[in-house]
Enzyme design. Structure first.
Site, PDB file in Angstrom:
ATOM      1  N   LYS A 152     -14.061  -6.696  -7.232  1.00 33.36           N
ATOM      2  CA  LYS A 152     -14.380  -6.856  -5.811  1.00 33.36           C
ATOM      3  C   LYS A 152     -15.888  -7.006  -5.694  1.00 33.36           C
ATOM      4  CE  LYS A 152     -10.408  -4.278  -4.016  1.00 33.36           C
ATOM      5  NZ  LYS A 152      -9.941  -3.055  -3.309  1.00 33.36           N
ATOM      6  N   LYS A 205       0.844  -1.190   0.000  1.00 34.93           N
ATOM      7  CA  LYS A 205       0.000   0.000   0.000  1.00 34.93           C
ATOM      8  C   LYS A 205       0.884   1.247   0.000  1.00 34.93           C
ATOM      9  CE  LYS A 205      -4.272  -1.626   0.225  1.00 34.93           C
ATOM     10  NZ  LYS A 205      -5.330  -1.272  -0.737  1.00 34.93           N
TER      11      LYS A 205
END
Length: 335
Positions: A249, A151
Site C-alpha cells: 500500500k 472484512k
C-alpha cells in the site's frame, strides 16, 4: 535542479455508507493532497495515511512541512526516500513528483517507470463487516465483480457464517478475507478449515502486527498475506516462511518509488505481490494501478466507497479496473 512551489492541503472525504472492519468503523476519511509546480508543469499526489500507525492528516502535514525547504529546492524522487519517513505524507509528495516528472518529460508515467503500457486488471471489491445476510446481498449487488474481499471482525463463528453466506450467494467469484489482525494463533486452525470449505483463496493479516513469529512452522492450507506486518521493503526478510504474499500500500511504504522496489524485491524473494489501498480518491489509486501491473492480486476499489470521487476518475467495468493518464501520470507525446 528546478525550484518548486509546494502546496499541501487537507481534504475530508465522505463515505457513501459506514464501513466496518475489525475494531473500526469509518464514515469519513481525511487525506492530504500535494501539488508541486515548477512554473510550467504541475504534479499532484494524494496521501491517506495509516490509521493504525497514527499517521493521520496532522502528522502527514507536519512531515511535509518539515521537509518543505528541501522539497522546494528541487528534491528528486531518490532523495525524497531519505528526506522523509515512510507514510502518507511521503506518498503524497512522491506521487506528485512522479506526476510532475512525467509532464516535464512529456511522457506517461508508466514510460518513466520503464514498464509496458498498463492493462486493465481484475480488482477485488470489498464487503465491510455486517450481518451475514446483509453481506450476502452486498455480494450480489457487486454483479460485475470477479473477485470479492470480505472484512472480518475476529468473531470466529460469526465470521465463518459471513463467509458461508457470501459464498452461497456468489459461487462464481474469487474470494479472499481480510482479518485486520483480529485473531490469535490458537484460532487459526479452525478459521482456515472453515475458509477452505468455502473455497477462499487468500487470508489476509490474521494475527496482530508484532506476532509474526507465531506463524513460524505454521502450515496453512490457504496463502496468508501480510498487510499490517508488511510496511516497507525492510519487512520483506521477516516474512519468509510466515507469509506467502506482501500487500503493498503506497500509504504504508511512502509512495510509488518504494512500492515498485517492494514489488521487485518480493519477486526475487519468492513472495507473491498484492497491491491494496487505504480509502481514497482516484488520484490516490492511480499510482497503485502502475504497481498493479506487477501484482498477482489487485485491490484498488477505494473510490467505490466514496460519496463522490474526483473527475476524471478510475474506470470500473466488468470486474476490471483501469486508469488513464488523464487521471494522473502525465501526458503521452503527440503522434
Amino acid at each position: 535542479m528546478t525550484d518548486l512551489t509546494l502546496t499541501a492541503e487537507r481534504e475530508t472525504l465522505r463515505l457513501a455508507a459506514p464501513f466496518r472492519i475489525s475494531g473500526h468503523v469509518f464514515e469519513t476519511c481525511d487525506v492530504v493532497v500535494v501539488t508541486l509546480c515548477d512554473g510550467t508543469h504541475t504534479g499532484r499526489g494524494e496521501g491517506g495515511g495509516v490509521y493504525y500507525l497514527n499517521d493521520d492528516a496532522d502528522n502527514m502535514l507536519a512531515a511535509i512541512e518539515a521537509a518543505r525547504p528541501a522539497i522546494e529546492a528541487g528534491v528528486t524522487r531518490a532523495e525524497l526516500q531519505d528526506l522523509m519517513p515512510a507514510g502518507g505524507g511521503r506518498n503524497a509528495v512522491d506521487c506528485a513528483l512522479w506526476d510532475l516528472n512525467a509532464k516535464q518529460a512529456g511522457v506517461p508515467v508508466w514510460q518513466l517507470a520503464g514498464i509496458a503500457p498498463p492493462q486493465a486488471k481484475v480488482t477485488t471489491f470489498t464487503l465491510g463487516a455486517d450481518d451475514p445476510e446483509v453481506m450476502a446481498k452486498g455480494a450480489l449487488a457487486y454483479a460485475d465483480a470477479r473477485a470479492i474481499k470480505v472484512k472480518l471482525t475476529g468473531d470466529l463463528s460469526l465470521d465463518l457464517e459471513r463467509v458461508r453466506h457470501i459464498r452461497a450467494a456468489r459461487p462464481d467469484v474469487w474470494l479472499g478475507v481480510d482479518a485486520n489482525q483480529g485473531f490469535a494463533i490458537d484460532e487459526l486452525d479452525a478459521l482456515v478449515a472453515g475458509l477452505v470449505e468455502c473455497d477462499v483463496a487468500l487470508l489476509e493479516q490474521p494475527l496482530a502486527r508484532g506476532r509474526e513469529s507465531d506463524l513460524d512452522g505454521y502450515d496453512s492450507a490457504i496463502p496468508i498475506a501480510a498487510d499490517e506486518s508488511a510496511l516497507t521493503s525492510a519487512d520483506i526478510a521477516g516474512l519468509a516462511g510466515r507469509f506467502s504474499v506482501f500487500n503493498i500500500k503506497l500509504d504504508k511504504c511512502g509512495g510509488l518509488t518504494e512500492a515498485l522496489k517492494i514489488a521487485r524485491e518480493c519477486r526475487e524473494a519468492g513472495l507473491g505481490v498484492m497491491v491494496g489501498n487505504m480509502v481514497g480518491t482516484s488520484l490516490a489509486m492511480a499510482p497503485g494501478f502502475v504497481v498493479a501491473q506487477f501484482c498477482d492480486i489487485v485491490d484498488l476499489d477505494g473510490p467505490t466507497f466514496l460519496a463522490q470521487d474526483r473527475t476524471p476518475s478510475m474506470t470500473y467495468s466488468d470486474g476490471l479496473v483501469s486508469c488513464g493518464v488523464d487521471v494522473w501520470g502525465g501526458e503521452e507525446l503527440p503522434a
